[in-house]
Design an enzyme around this catalytic site. Structure first.
Site, PDB file in Angstrom:
ATOM      1  N   ASP A  99       4.122 -13.704  53.412  1.00  0.00           N
ATOM      2  CA  ASP A  99       2.857 -14.165  52.366  1.00  0.00           C
ATOM      3  C   ASP A  99       1.636 -14.612  53.112  1.00  0.00           C
ATOM      4  OD1 ASP A  99       1.563 -15.071  50.051  1.00  0.00           O
ATOM      5  OD2 ASP A  99       3.041 -16.804  49.759  1.00  0.00           O
TER       6      ASP A  99
ATOM      7  N   ASP B 175       1.198 -17.621  47.476  1.00  0.00           N
ATOM      8  CA  ASP B 175       1.763 -17.613  46.192  1.00  0.00           C
ATOM      9  C   ASP B 175       3.095 -17.386  45.982  1.00  0.00           C
ATOM     10  OD1 ASP B 175       2.022 -14.971  46.803  1.00  0.00           O
ATOM     11  OD2 ASP B 175       0.751 -14.128  45.193  1.00  0.00           O
TER      12      ASP B 175
ATOM     13  N   ASP C 266       2.598 -10.131  50.940  1.00  0.00           N
ATOM     14  CA  ASP C 266       1.539  -9.392  50.492  1.00  0.00           C
ATOM     15  C   ASP C 266       1.091  -8.591  51.740  1.00  0.00           C
ATOM     16  OD1 ASP C 266       0.092 -11.294  51.566  1.00  0.00           O
ATOM     17  OD2 ASP C 266       0.002 -12.457  49.916  1.00  0.00           O
TER      18      ASP C 266
ATOM     19  N   ASP D  85      10.839   9.352  47.799  1.00  0.00           N
ATOM     20  CA  ASP D  85      12.189   8.604  47.112  1.00  0.00           C
ATOM     21  C   ASP D  85      12.996   9.916  46.394  1.00  0.00           C
ATOM     22  OD1 ASP D  85      13.105   5.884  46.375  1.00  0.00           O
ATOM     23  OD2 ASP D  85      12.970   6.843  44.287  1.00  0.00           O
TER      24      ASP D  85
ATOM     25  N   ASP E 121      18.093  -0.671  50.989  1.00  0.00           N
ATOM     26  CA  ASP E 121      19.214  -0.560  49.815  1.00  0.00           C
ATOM     27  C   ASP E 121      20.457  -0.764  50.396  1.00  0.00           C
ATOM     28  OD1 ASP E 121      17.323   0.568  47.964  1.00  0.00           O
ATOM     29  OD2 ASP E 121      17.253   2.502  48.864  1.00  0.00           O
TER      30      ASP E 121
HETATM   31  C1  NOJ Z   1      15.849   4.924  46.368  1.00  0.00           C
HETATM   32  C2  NOJ Z   1      14.938   3.770  46.716  1.00  0.00           C
HETATM   33  O1  NOJ Z   1      15.337   3.658  48.202  1.00  0.00           O
HETATM   34  C3  NOJ Z   1      15.754   2.500  45.827  1.00  0.00           C
HETATM   35  O2  NOJ Z   1      15.226   1.253  46.400  1.00  0.00           O
HETATM   36  C4  NOJ Z   1      15.223   2.741  44.480  1.00  0.00           C
HETATM   37  O3  NOJ Z   1      15.892   1.711  43.778  1.00  0.00           O
HETATM   38  C5  NOJ Z   1      15.857   3.987  43.970  1.00  0.00           C
HETATM   39  N1  NOJ Z   1      15.551   5.280  44.884  1.00  0.00           N
HETATM   40  C6  NOJ Z   1      15.137   4.384  42.569  1.00  0.00           C
HETATM   41  O4  NOJ Z   1      13.657   4.701  42.933  1.00  0.00           O
END
Ligand code: NOJ
Length: 547
Positions: free
Chosen positions: A22, A26, A30, A200, A327
């Protein structure tokens, strides 16, 4: 334009912006914070940055629900901060890639707002199906995040498809107008100087005609009808022909459930449509396809995943190498050992950094950040975690259910980066948007900067070495002792240079396995986790030899 494939010589650093640093106090990470840390990223030997989404977004999926593709969220500093970061990267000879999320948008995107009101040309931008709110759903597909893949929209009086959260309606990529919008977005950023995109769940964008029902019991119901769908290669080729071929840029496709043979249809260097692929096989050595179905860690499964991709892409395509991202829970807590976090963190680094491909590091990986374990499920932020907690393992005790989340949740790896041992781990001077892992007093960047043997400094050494050595870029790959359950041993070879990597994944001493034909007495040990000249490896010891 000639594509120079510059990405082959790089090491990327992934920034998940909310939790990186940050800069304006805040409590939310960022781009001002990123600006402060560009030198740090470069000091690791990383010369590229991948930004998880920084566009305006309501944040239903932490930015993967985009409300405007051609702007930067003011909470991250807006366009002004972004231009400074981009310039800061380029001034340092670094590259910057953005996250392109076009399987779906936010339901707050203007396109969706117009589509639900049937305002042309947006009427068919999304996947709508007629019906009644209490009638049957258009098909039996599940979403990846929140129950069924269909939600009734009162405004339009129809169902819309969302393969992820309810607030992430899927775009209708079969509509040429939507594909033209995607191209506009790509050109907008490339013309500004951005160097490429991570795409993505791009393998989901072409759904099977008629959206047929799936069988009753697969893990991801419907997936066979939308992953690697019928027109996927056509659409990607169109994006390449109309946009990417006109820039010396780089594309990286995220592909859930893909194996090398299929990956080659996308990334073969002569016939493919994209440059590299994020595969999930390397994340499945301790689970069945998803973190939500955990199993015991199997080194053999990890090795098989690594070797499959190394062997099958060799000479035809380029590997994306990674062990962590936003993820999945932290890798030391999964494939390594929290007790031996320094040693196992180093060995995990060695295990992937000397393979062929382009390595990626996820923020905090370089200091050995570990899983966050909240004491209350209400502390979770992530939409997928919250849904799973509420709907699975209901017969188990609350504590058992919570502990399952510790292993499975993406939030385990989304806590703020631990910069030092001051309040909030030096991440912010304000109130952090999310919880800081309480282990920050012990595990933080400042402490490791000061220690020559730290994991952080080990990453620096390993990255510098891989950049120096021709054999890491061009050498052939060979795995040895494939059946070993405790050691991962691989070699890289060129006629002029030979490298041997030995990694123990055991918490007990092990007799070191040296393949035939590798005479260690004539080798130079160029990297090691321990000062140890014996043939007995310490717990999680690894060594790299060069001839
Ligand atoms: C894969 C991304 O890495 C993940 O973080 C996201 O939630 C899903 N696709 C949906 O966009």
């Amino acid at each position: 334009m000639e594509r120079t494939r510059w990405y082959k010589d790089m090491v990327f650093y992934q920034i998940w912006p909310r939790s990186f640093k940050d800069g304006d106090g805040d409590g939310m990470g960022d781009l001002w914070g990123v600006l402060e840390k560009l030198d740090y990223i470069q000091s690791l030997g990383c010369d590229g940055i991948w930004f998880s989404p920084i566009y305006p977004s309501p944040g239903a999926d932490c930015g993967y629900d985009i409300a405007d593709y051609m702007d930067i969220d003011p909470q991250f500093g807006g366009m002004e901060a972004f231009r400074q970061v981009l310039k800061g990267c380029h001034d340092r000879g670094m590259k910057l890639i953005m996250d392109l999320v076009v399987n779906h948008t936010s339901d707050e995107h203007d396109w969706f707002q117009k589509s639900r009101r049937r305002i042309d040309p947006y009427t068919d931008y999304y996947i709508w199906r007629p019906g009644t709110p209490d009638g049957p759903l258009p098909n039996n597909w599940d979403s990846n995040f929140e129950g069924k893949a269909w939600t009734w929209d009162e405004v339009r009086g129809e169902w819309y498809l969302h393969l992820f959260a309810v607030k992430q309606p899927d775009l209708n990529m079969d509509n040429q107008l939507v594909r033209e919008e995607v191209k506009k977005i790509l050109r907008f950023w490339l013309d500004m100087g951005v160097d490429g995109f991570r795409e993505d769940v791009i393998t989901y964008i072409s759904k099977k005609d008629g959206l047929p029902n799936d069988h009753i019991f697969p893990i991801y119901k419907g997936m066979r009808h939308y992953n690697h769908g019928p027109r996927i290669h056509q659409y990607l080729a169109e994006f390449k022909r109309d946009v990417f071929d006109h820039y010396d840029c780089f594309t990286l496709a995220e592909a859930p459930l893909v194996w090398p043979k299929q990956a080659l249809k996308y990334i073969d260097e002569t016939s493919g449509q994209i440059d590299m692929m994020i595969q999930f096989q390397c994340q499945c050595a301790d689970c069945l396809f998803t973190d939500y179905l955990p199993t015991r860690f199997s080194l053999r499964r990890m090795k098989k995943a690594f070797s499959d991709w190394q062997n099958k892409l060799a000479g035809r395509a380029w590997n994306m190498l990674y062990i962590e991202n936003h993820d999945h829970p932290r890798i030391i807590s999964r494939y390594g050992s929290e007790k031996y976090w320094v040693e196992s963190g180093k060995t995990l680094a060695v295990s992937y950094l000397f393979q062929q491909g382009t390595p990626f590091l996820y923020q905090g990986q370089e200091i050995g950040m570990q899983n966050w374990r909240p004491e209350d499920p209400e502390m979770y932020e992530d939409v997928q975690t919250r849904y799973n907690y509420a709907h699975s393992n209901l017969k188990k005790s609350p504590q058992e259910r919570l502990e399952k989340m510790w292993r499975s949740s993406r939030d385990s790896a989304r806590t703020p980066v631990q910069w030092d041992d001051t309040e909030n781990a030096g991440f912010t001077t304000g109130k952090p948007w999310f919880y800081v892992n309480p282990n920050y007093k012990e595990i933080n960047v400042a402490a490791q900067e000061a220690d020559p043997d730290s994991l952080l400094n080990f990453y620096r050494k390993a990255i510098a070495l891989r950049k120096e050595l021709e054999v890491v870029r061009h050498g052939t790959y060979r795995e040895h002792f494939r059946r070993s359950k405790t050691q991962y041993v691989y070699s890289r070879e060129l006629p002029t240079q030979r490298l041997l990597v030995i990694c123990s994944f055991s918490d007990r001493p092990q007799k070191m396995k040296v393949p035939k034909g590798f005479d260690l007495t004539t080798a130079q040990r160029i990297l090691s986790t321990h000062e140890n000249d014996t043939s007995i490896l310490h717990p999680y010891e690894s060594r790299v030899y060069l001839w």
